[in-house]
Write a protein that holds these residues in place. Structure first.
Motif, PDB file in Angstrom:
ATOM      1  N   ASP A  44      -5.719  44.134  23.724  1.00 37.36           N
ATOM      2  CA  ASP A  44      -5.979  42.833  23.115  1.00 37.36           C
ATOM      3  C   ASP A  44      -5.036  41.783  23.702  1.00 37.36           C
ATOM      4  OD1 ASP A  44      -7.121  40.953  21.445  1.00 37.36           O
ATOM      5  OD2 ASP A  44      -6.015  41.594  19.658  1.00 37.36           O
ATOM      6  N   GLY A  45      -5.599  40.694  24.164  1.00 31.74           N
ATOM      7  CA  GLY A  45      -4.794  39.629  24.745  1.00 31.74           C
ATOM      8  C   GLY A  45      -4.606  39.765  26.238  1.00 31.74           C
ATOM      9  N   GLY A  46      -4.941  40.926  26.802  1.00 32.88           N
ATOM     10  CA  GLY A  46      -4.855  41.130  28.242  1.00 32.88           C
ATOM     11  C   GLY A  46      -3.505  40.755  28.813  1.00 32.88           C
ATOM     12  N   SER A  47      -3.497  39.859  29.782  1.00 33.95           N
ATOM     13  CA  SER A  47      -2.247  39.477  30.447  1.00 33.95           C
ATOM     14  C   SER A  47      -1.302  38.731  29.516  1.00 33.95           C
ATOM     15  CB  SER A  47      -2.532  38.637  31.687  1.00 33.95           C
ATOM     16  OG  SER A  47      -3.185  37.436  31.336  1.00 33.95           O
ATOM     17  N   ASN A  48      -1.815  38.188  28.415  1.00 33.93           N
ATOM     18  CA  ASN A  48      -0.963  37.493  27.438  1.00 33.93           C
ATOM     19  C   ASN A  48      -0.302  38.444  26.440  1.00 33.93           C
ATOM     20  OD1 ASN A  48      -1.532  34.911  28.488  1.00 33.93           O
ATOM     21  ND2 ASN A  48      -3.459  34.854  27.350  1.00 33.93           N
ATOM     22  N   SER A  49      -0.619  39.727  26.524  1.00 30.97           N
ATOM     23  CA  SER A  49      -0.059  40.703  25.573  1.00 30.97           C
ATOM     24  C   SER A  49       1.409  40.980  25.836  1.00 30.97           C
ATOM     25  CB  SER A  49      -0.827  42.021  25.659  1.00 30.97           C
ATOM     26  OG  SER A  49      -0.514  42.703  26.877  1.00 30.97           O
ATOM     27  N   ASN A  50       1.873  40.699  27.050  1.00 38.31           N
ATOM     28  CA  ASN A  50       3.247  41.006  27.462  1.00 38.31           C
ATOM     29  C   ASN A  50       3.578  42.485  27.320  1.00 38.31           C
ATOM     30  OD1 ASN A  50       3.917  38.307  28.148  1.00 38.31           O
ATOM     31  ND2 ASN A  50       4.134  37.861  25.969  1.00 38.31           N
ATOM     32  N   CYS A  51       2.557  43.325  27.224  1.00 39.77           N
ATOM     33  CA  CYS A  51       2.727  44.776  27.105  1.00 39.77           C
ATOM     34  C   CYS A  51       3.626  45.161  25.928  1.00 39.77           C
ATOM     35  CB  CYS A  51       3.263  45.354  28.417  1.00 39.77           C
ATOM     36  SG  CYS A  51       2.137  45.140  29.818  1.00 39.77           S
TER      37      CYS A  51
END
Length: 119
Positions: A44-51
């Motif tokens: 969820d959030g892809g690259s904006n998830s900050n892992c």
């Protein structure tokens, strides 16, 4: 189970329905829903998830992005190809129906809530 984009992925006791079945595509690394063809596990959030630990896992249209790609390890872990130190995890190690499936750091070989079987 819903096939809507953004549907939350959660644990539920086995009822053998297609909504509980997944296909792991070794060639692309995606885990596709049997009930919802073309829909895959996605961070969820892809690259904006900050892992981040506890990032939610959702159902989303397959689009070839790295945050929908996974590796299955010999130890039964499903490792993110985008967040390489993170695995699929059952929140708080719960075995209750509705327990959330999330991204979390690998907590070791004895963590049953981070081990998965392919049949």
């Amino acid at each position: 189970g819903s096939c809507a984009p953004g549907t939350n992925i959660q644990l539920f006791h086995q009822v053998n329905g297609d909504h509980q079945k997944w296909i792991y595509h070794y060639d692309t690394g995606v885990i596709e829903s049997v009930a919802c063809p073309g829909m895959v596990l996605n961070i969820d959030g892809g690259s904006n998830s900050n892992c981040a630990d506890e990032t939610n896992i959702i159902l989303w249209h397959e689009s070839g992005v790295k945050w929908e790609k996974w590796m299955y390890s010999p130890k039964g872990k499903i490792i993110s190809m985008y967040c390489e130190d993170k695995v699929l995890d059952i929140f708080n190690g719960s075995d209750d129906d509705g327990a959330n499936i999330q991204l979390f750091h690998d907590t070791g070989d004895n963590s049953w809530n981070q081990k998965w079987n392919f049949e």
